[in-house]
Design a protein around this motif. Structure first.
Motif, PDB file in Angstrom:
ATOM      1  N   MET A   1       0.847  -1.181   0.000  1.00  0.00           N
ATOM      2  CA  MET A   1       0.000   0.000   0.000  1.00  0.00           C
ATOM      3  C   MET A   1       0.895   1.248   0.000  1.00  0.00           C
ATOM      4  SD  MET A   1      -2.963   0.788   2.702  1.00  0.00           S
ATOM      5  CE  MET A   1      -3.539   2.409   2.956  1.00  0.00           C
ATOM      6  N   PRO A   2       0.674   2.174  -0.904  1.00  0.00           N
ATOM      7  CA  PRO A   2       1.493   3.387  -0.971  1.00  0.00           C
ATOM      8  C   PRO A   2       1.290   4.277   0.258  1.00  0.00           C
ATOM      9  CG  PRO A   2      -0.169   3.366  -2.728  1.00  0.00           C
ATOM     10  CD  PRO A   2      -0.325   2.108  -1.949  1.00  0.00           C
ATOM     11  N   VAL A   3       2.353   4.966   0.610  1.00  0.00           N
ATOM     12  CA  VAL A   3       2.319   5.874   1.753  1.00  0.00           C
ATOM     13  C   VAL A   3       1.870   7.245   1.268  1.00  0.00           C
ATOM     14  CG1 VAL A   3       3.709   6.952   3.543  1.00  0.00           C
ATOM     15  CG2 VAL A   3       4.174   4.604   2.863  1.00  0.00           C
ATOM     16  N   SER A   4       0.911   7.823   1.973  1.00  0.00           N
ATOM     17  CA  SER A   4       0.410   9.141   1.593  1.00  0.00           C
ATOM     18  C   SER A   4       1.411  10.220   1.989  1.00  0.00           C
ATOM     19  CB  SER A   4      -0.933   9.411   2.272  1.00  0.00           C
ATOM     20  OG  SER A   4      -0.745   9.606   3.659  1.00  0.00           O
ATOM     21  N   VAL A   5       1.258  11.373   1.391  1.00  0.00           N
ATOM     22  CA  VAL A   5       2.116  12.515   1.704  1.00  0.00           C
ATOM     23  C   VAL A   5       1.948  12.903   3.171  1.00  0.00           C
ATOM     24  CG1 VAL A   5       2.526  14.956   1.203  1.00  0.00           C
ATOM     25  CG2 VAL A   5       2.074  13.353  -0.661  1.00  0.00           C
ATOM     26  N   GLU A   6       0.713  12.846   3.660  1.00  0.00           N
ATOM     27  CA  GLU A   6       0.450  13.200   5.054  1.00  0.00           C
ATOM     28  C   GLU A   6       1.132  12.214   5.999  1.00  0.00           C
ATOM     29  OE1 GLU A   6      -2.118  12.795   2.834  1.00  0.00           O
ATOM     30  OE2 GLU A   6      -2.497  14.906   2.448  1.00  0.00           O
ATOM     31  N   GLN A   7       1.099  10.933   5.653  1.00  0.00           N
ATOM     32  CA  GLN A   7       1.733   9.918   6.491  1.00  0.00           C
ATOM     33  C   GLN A   7       3.245  10.102   6.503  1.00  0.00           C
ATOM     34  OE1 GLN A   7       0.309   7.626   8.519  1.00  0.00           O
ATOM     35  NE2 GLN A   7       2.365   7.151   9.213  1.00  0.00           N
ATOM     36  N   LYS A   8       3.818  10.412   5.356  1.00  0.00           N
ATOM     37  CA  LYS A   8       5.268  10.652   5.266  1.00  0.00           C
ATOM     38  C   LYS A   8       5.655  11.855   6.128  1.00  0.00           C
ATOM     39  CE  LYS A   8       9.368  10.675   2.882  1.00  0.00           C
ATOM     40  NZ  LYS A   8      10.263  11.001   3.964  1.00  0.00           N
ATOM     41  N   ALA A   9       4.873  12.919   6.061  1.00  0.00           N
ATOM     42  CA  ALA A   9       5.149  14.112   6.874  1.00  0.00           C
ATOM     43  C   ALA A   9       5.048  13.784   8.360  1.00  0.00           C
ATOM     44  CB  ALA A   9       4.193  15.239   6.502  1.00  0.00           C
ATOM     45  N   ASP A  10       4.049  12.999   8.733  1.00  0.00           N
ATOM     46  CA  ASP A  10       3.896  12.599  10.136  1.00  0.00           C
ATOM     47  C   ASP A  10       5.082  11.758  10.601  1.00  0.00           C
ATOM     48  OD1 ASP A  10       1.472  13.908  10.313  1.00  0.00           O
ATOM     49  OD2 ASP A  10       0.256  12.079  10.184  1.00  0.00           O
ATOM     50  N   ASP A  11       5.524  10.828   9.743  1.00  0.00           N
ATOM     51  CA  ASP A  11       6.660   9.979  10.083  1.00  0.00           C
ATOM     52  C   ASP A  11       7.939  10.810  10.235  1.00  0.00           C
ATOM     53  OD1 ASP A  11       4.965   7.803   9.967  1.00  0.00           O
ATOM     54  OD2 ASP A  11       5.699   7.093   8.029  1.00  0.00           O
ATOM     55  N   ASP A  12       8.144  11.759   9.322  1.00  0.00           N
ATOM     56  CA  ASP A  12       9.312  12.638   9.399  1.00  0.00           C
ATOM     57  C   ASP A  12       9.284  13.465  10.682  1.00  0.00           C
ATOM     58  OD1 ASP A  12      10.269  11.709   6.989  1.00  0.00           O
ATOM     59  OD2 ASP A  12       9.674  13.482   5.847  1.00  0.00           O
ATOM     60  N   PHE A  13       8.127  14.032  10.999  1.00  0.00           N
ATOM     61  CA  PHE A  13       7.980  14.838  12.207  1.00  0.00           C
ATOM     62  C   PHE A  13       8.282  14.002  13.444  1.00  0.00           C
ATOM     63  CE2 PHE A  13       5.394  16.430  15.740  1.00  0.00           C
ATOM     64  CZ  PHE A  13       5.901  17.712  15.849  1.00  0.00           C
ATOM     65  N   THR A  14       7.762  12.790  13.472  1.00  0.00           N
ATOM     66  CA  THR A  14       7.971  11.904  14.610  1.00  0.00           C
ATOM     67  C   THR A  14       9.445  11.564  14.769  1.00  0.00           C
ATOM     68  OG1 THR A  14       5.763  10.954  14.367  1.00  0.00           O
ATOM     69  CG2 THR A  14       7.373   9.657  15.593  1.00  0.00           C
ATOM     70  N   LEU A  15      10.114  11.217  13.681  1.00  0.00           N
ATOM     71  CA  LEU A  15      11.524  10.868  13.734  1.00  0.00           C
ATOM     72  C   LEU A  15      12.378  12.055  14.185  1.00  0.00           C
ATOM     73  CD1 LEU A  15      13.778   8.829  13.298  1.00  0.00           C
ATOM     74  CD2 LEU A  15      13.725   9.416  10.858  1.00  0.00           C
ATOM     75  N   HIS A  16      12.110  13.219  13.631  1.00  0.00           N
ATOM     76  CA  HIS A  16      12.857  14.420  14.029  1.00  0.00           C
ATOM     77  C   HIS A  16      12.646  14.741  15.510  1.00  0.00           C
ATOM     78  CE1 HIS A  16      13.156  15.145   9.663  1.00  0.00           C
ATOM     79  NE2 HIS A  16      14.263  15.775   9.991  1.00  0.00           N
ATOM     80  N   THR A  17      11.414  14.614  15.975  1.00  0.00           N
ATOM     81  CA  THR A  17      11.098  14.906  17.370  1.00  0.00           C
ATOM     82  C   THR A  17      11.778  13.908  18.303  1.00  0.00           C
ATOM     83  OG1 THR A  17       8.988  15.873  16.721  1.00  0.00           O
ATOM     84  CG2 THR A  17       9.226  15.240  19.027  1.00  0.00           C
ATOM     85  N   GLN A  18      11.727  12.631  17.946  1.00  0.00           N
ATOM     86  CA  GLN A  18      12.390  11.616  18.767  1.00  0.00           C
ATOM     87  C   GLN A  18      13.890  11.888  18.848  1.00  0.00           C
ATOM     88  OE1 GLN A  18      11.259   8.052  16.688  1.00  0.00           O
ATOM     89  NE2 GLN A  18       9.513   7.677  18.039  1.00  0.00           N
ATOM     90  N   PHE A  19      14.484  12.254  17.726  1.00  0.00           N
ATOM     91  CA  PHE A  19      15.912  12.558  17.698  1.00  0.00           C
ATOM     92  C   PHE A  19      16.222  13.766  18.582  1.00  0.00           C
ATOM     93  CE2 PHE A  19      19.565  14.699  15.581  1.00  0.00           C
ATOM     94  CZ  PHE A  19      20.524  13.728  15.832  1.00  0.00           C
TER      95      PHE A  19
END
Length: 72
Positions: A1-19
């Motif tokens: 299943m393809p990843v939506s733009v919104e999901q990618k942005a959420d994943d990026d935000f989460t990774l940056h915040t965790q870091f």
């Protein structure tokens, strides 16, 4: 299943915040995440710093960010 733009942005935000939180907790250092996202040279310097820490979580998140930002 393809990843939506919104999901990618959420994943990026989460990774940056965790870091950000892991580096702050481990070293006390504050990272400018806006500049981190905009400037590859700054991002590489921060990731190099993170790779040199003794905290495994910080190093793992650094590797994930290098891969995500294509800074390998």
């Amino acid at each position: 299943m393809p990843v939506s733009v919104e999901q990618k942005a959420d994943d990026d935000f989460t990774l940056h915040t965790q870091f950000y939180v892991a580096v702050r907790r481990s070293t006390g250092r504050v990272i400018d995440l806006v500049w981190f996202k905009q400037n590859k040279e700054y991002a590489r310097a921060v990731l190099d710093y993170a790779d040199a820490t003794s905290d495994r979580e910080v190093r793992d998140l650094s590797r994930r960010l290098r891969f995500a930002k294509r800074l390998i």
